[in-house]
Design an enzyme around this catalytic site. Structure first.
Site, PDB file in Angstrom:
ATOM      1  N   LYS A 125     -30.360  -8.230 -17.546  1.00 20.30           N
ATOM      2  CA  LYS A 125     -29.543  -9.108 -18.387  1.00 20.30           C
ATOM      3  C   LYS A 125     -28.484  -8.355 -19.179  1.00 20.30           C
ATOM      4  O   LYS A 125     -27.325  -8.718 -19.174  1.00 20.30           O
ATOM      5  CB  LYS A 125     -30.435  -9.764 -19.449  1.00 20.30           C
ATOM      6  CG  LYS A 125     -30.932 -11.117 -19.157  1.00 20.30           C
ATOM      7  CD  LYS A 125     -31.823 -11.589 -20.312  1.00 20.30           C
ATOM      8  CE  LYS A 125     -32.825 -10.542 -20.680  1.00 20.30           C
ATOM      9  NZ  LYS A 125     -33.219 -10.387 -22.028  1.00 20.30           N
ATOM     10  N   ARG A 166     -34.939 -17.965 -27.028  1.00 18.47           N
ATOM     11  CA  ARG A 166     -36.162 -17.575 -26.334  1.00 18.47           C
ATOM     12  C   ARG A 166     -37.303 -18.535 -26.578  1.00 18.47           C
ATOM     13  O   ARG A 166     -38.362 -18.393 -25.961  1.00 18.47           O
ATOM     14  CB  ARG A 166     -36.616 -16.201 -26.850  1.00 18.47           C
ATOM     15  CG  ARG A 166     -36.113 -15.016 -26.075  1.00 18.47           C
ATOM     16  CD  ARG A 166     -36.484 -13.776 -26.880  1.00 18.47           C
ATOM     17  NE  ARG A 166     -36.785 -12.641 -26.065  1.00 18.47           N
ATOM     18  CZ  ARG A 166     -35.923 -11.649 -25.810  1.00 18.47           C
ATOM     19  NH1 ARG A 166     -34.705 -11.688 -26.255  1.00 18.47           N
ATOM     20  NH2 ARG A 166     -36.292 -10.611 -25.095  1.00 18.47           N
ATOM     21  N   ARG A 212     -37.159   2.687 -17.133  1.00 15.79           N
ATOM     22  CA  ARG A 212     -36.291   2.732 -18.314  1.00 15.79           C
ATOM     23  C   ARG A 212     -37.000   3.417 -19.478  1.00 15.79           C
ATOM     24  O   ARG A 212     -36.383   4.134 -20.256  1.00 15.79           O
ATOM     25  CB  ARG A 212     -35.913   1.304 -18.714  1.00 15.79           C
ATOM     26  CG  ARG A 212     -34.955   1.244 -19.879  1.00 15.79           C
ATOM     27  CD  ARG A 212     -34.458  -0.159 -20.121  1.00 15.79           C
ATOM     28  NE  ARG A 212     -35.428  -0.965 -20.842  1.00 15.79           N
ATOM     29  CZ  ARG A 212     -35.275  -2.262 -21.109  1.00 15.79           C
ATOM     30  NH1 ARG A 212     -34.200  -2.887 -20.674  1.00 15.79           N
ATOM     31  NH2 ARG A 212     -36.186  -2.932 -21.768  1.00 15.79           N
ATOM     32  N   ARG A 262     -37.540   3.709 -25.166  1.00 16.91           N
ATOM     33  CA  ARG A 262     -37.708   2.565 -26.062  1.00 16.91           C
ATOM     34  C   ARG A 262     -39.181   2.383 -26.395  1.00 16.91           C
ATOM     35  O   ARG A 262     -40.033   2.372 -25.509  1.00 16.91           O
ATOM     36  CB  ARG A 262     -37.163   1.289 -25.398  1.00 16.91           C
ATOM     37  CG  ARG A 262     -35.799   0.904 -25.922  1.00 16.91           C
ATOM     38  CD  ARG A 262     -35.225  -0.269 -25.185  1.00 16.91           C
ATOM     39  NE  ARG A 262     -36.018  -1.495 -25.302  1.00 16.91           N
ATOM     40  CZ  ARG A 262     -35.549  -2.687 -24.961  1.00 16.91           C
ATOM     41  NH1 ARG A 262     -34.324  -2.802 -24.487  1.00 16.91           N
ATOM     42  NH2 ARG A 262     -36.301  -3.757 -25.069  1.00 16.91           N
ATOM     43  N   ARG A 306     -44.632  -8.640 -23.066  1.00 17.77           N
ATOM     44  CA  ARG A 306     -43.279  -9.220 -23.108  1.00 17.77           C
ATOM     45  C   ARG A 306     -43.044 -10.116 -21.891  1.00 17.77           C
ATOM     46  O   ARG A 306     -42.444 -11.176 -21.993  1.00 17.77           O
ATOM     47  CB  ARG A 306     -42.229  -8.115 -23.181  1.00 17.77           C
ATOM     48  CG  ARG A 306     -42.067  -7.575 -24.612  1.00 17.77           C
ATOM     49  CD  ARG A 306     -41.473  -6.182 -24.651  1.00 17.77           C
ATOM     50  NE  ARG A 306     -40.190  -6.088 -24.014  1.00 17.77           N
ATOM     51  CZ  ARG A 306     -39.761  -5.020 -23.322  1.00 17.77           C
ATOM     52  NH1 ARG A 306     -40.550  -3.969 -23.180  1.00 17.77           N
ATOM     53  NH2 ARG A 306     -38.579  -5.009 -22.783  1.00 17.77           N
TER      54      ARG A 306
HETATM   55  P1  ADP Z   1     -36.101  -7.499 -23.302  1.00 18.07           P
HETATM   56  O1  ADP Z   1     -35.461  -8.792 -22.880  1.00 18.07           O
HETATM   57  O2  ADP Z   1     -35.938  -6.416 -22.300  1.00 18.07           O
HETATM   58  O3  ADP Z   1     -37.531  -7.663 -23.716  1.00 18.07           O
HETATM   59  P2  ADP Z   1     -34.362  -7.386 -25.712  1.00 18.07           P
HETATM   60  O4  ADP Z   1     -33.523  -6.212 -26.020  1.00 18.07           O
HETATM   61  O5  ADP Z   1     -33.667  -8.655 -25.346  1.00 18.07           O
HETATM   62  O6  ADP Z   1     -35.366  -6.905 -24.563  1.00 18.07           O
HETATM   63  O7  ADP Z   1     -35.339  -7.700 -26.952  1.00 18.07           O
HETATM   64  C1  ADP Z   1     -36.171  -6.718 -27.500  1.00 18.07           C
HETATM   65  C2  ADP Z   1     -37.065  -7.310 -28.590  1.00 18.07           C
HETATM   66  O8  ADP Z   1     -36.258  -7.856 -29.655  1.00 18.07           O
HETATM   67  C3  ADP Z   1     -37.945  -8.485 -28.151  1.00 18.07           C
HETATM   68  O9  ADP Z   1     -39.137  -8.055 -27.517  1.00 18.07           O
HETATM   69  C4  ADP Z   1     -38.192  -9.179 -29.491  1.00 18.07           C
HETATM   70  O10 ADP Z   1     -39.153  -8.495 -30.261  1.00 18.07           O
HETATM   71  C5  ADP Z   1     -36.864  -9.030 -30.196  1.00 18.07           C
HETATM   72  N1  ADP Z   1     -35.981 -10.181 -29.901  1.00 18.07           N
HETATM   73  C6  ADP Z   1     -34.804 -10.155 -29.220  1.00 18.07           C
HETATM   74  N2  ADP Z   1     -34.264 -11.389 -29.117  1.00 18.07           N
HETATM   75  C7  ADP Z   1     -35.125 -12.225 -29.759  1.00 18.07           C
HETATM   76  C8  ADP Z   1     -35.160 -13.629 -29.998  1.00 18.07           C
HETATM   77  N3  ADP Z   1     -34.198 -14.450 -29.545  1.00 18.07           N
HETATM   78  N4  ADP Z   1     -36.207 -14.135 -30.688  1.00 18.07           N
HETATM   79  C9  ADP Z   1     -37.185 -13.359 -31.143  1.00 18.07           C
HETATM   80  N5  ADP Z   1     -37.228 -12.032 -30.954  1.00 18.07           N
HETATM   81  C10 ADP Z   1     -36.218 -11.463 -30.263  1.00 18.07           C
END
Ligand code: ADP
Length: 193
Positions: free
Chosen positions: A14, A89, A128, A134, A145
């Site tokens: 993404k 989400r 990754r 990370r 996740r």
């Molecule tokens: P990925 O999609 O690879 O899990 P992201 O970089 O999109 O990684 O998100 C990393 C973390 O940030 C998520 O696991 C969550 O803890 C937090 N996060 C990101 N976007 C949201 C959201 N819309 N609502 C709640 N938590 C979020």
């Protein structure tokens, strides 16, 4: 200009595709994950609050996330176009986004779903983890996740499909190949002058 969302499981590419699409369309990418990580790094109050959830692979509470997104979406540079990556989400976030856009008198043009199978996702995420280090890319947290995605986020796709906004693209393959596929699929979808 286009106002759009990109939805896909962790590891679907993404973020990578978001920056390529936004470059091509001339709009801003807004990644909630990136905003959270920036705040964690800077040690802001938002970052301190978010860190415990992120490290565990949990969602940051909607109240916190929604406020952050509303602030960002009200900035001038995204008035006409943006790509939201990683938001909404949850169902609550869909409703919040509807409210934010309605109050601003704006509408979404398209929702892009990026698909990939689980086995490939885990492989990518573990790869990754080695490269980027990370904290939320350990096997256990990855599993969590992915299952949160399936349970909470995947169903949101149907909401946008019912609104006639959904475009689905296969996220497997070379990065540039996937970008081509996406740009082709977006052609004629909701671009505004
Ligand atoms: P990925 O999609 O690879 O899990 P992201 O970089 O999109 O990684 O998100 C990393 C973390 O940030 C998520 O696991 C969550 O803890 C937090 N996060 C990101 N976007 C949201 C959201 N819309 N609502 C709640 N938590 C979020």
């Amino acid at each position: 200009m286009t106002r759009m969302l990109i939805i896909g499981p962790p590891g679907s590419g993404k973020g990578t595709q978001a920056s390529r699409i936004t470059e091509s369309l001339g709009i801003e990418a807004i990644s909630t994950g990136d905003i959270f990580r920036f705040n964690v790094k800077e040690g802001t109050p938002l970052g301190v609050e978010a860190k415990k959830y992120i490290d565990a692979g949990d969602f940051v509470p909607d109240s916190v996330t929604n406020r952050m997104v509303e602030d960002r979406l009200n900035q001038e540079d995204v008035a006409d176009g943006f790509l939201l990556d990683g938001y909404p989400r949850t169902k609550g976030q869909v409703e919040a986004l509807d409210g934010i856009l309605e109050r601003a008198g704006k509408q979404l043009d398209v929702v892009l779903q990026l698909t990939a199978d689980n086995e490939e996702l885990v492989k990518r995420l573990l790869g990754r983890a080695e490269q980027e280090g990370r904290a939320d890319d350990t096997a256990e947290v990855i599993e969590h996740r992915l299952s949160l995605y399936e349970k909470e986020t995947q169903p949101l796709v149907d909401v946008y499909a019912e609104r006639g906004l959904l475009v689905r693209v296969d996220g497997l393959g070379e990065i540039s190949e996937v970008t081509e596929r996406i740009l082709e699929a977006l052609k004629g979808k909701g671009g505004r002058k």
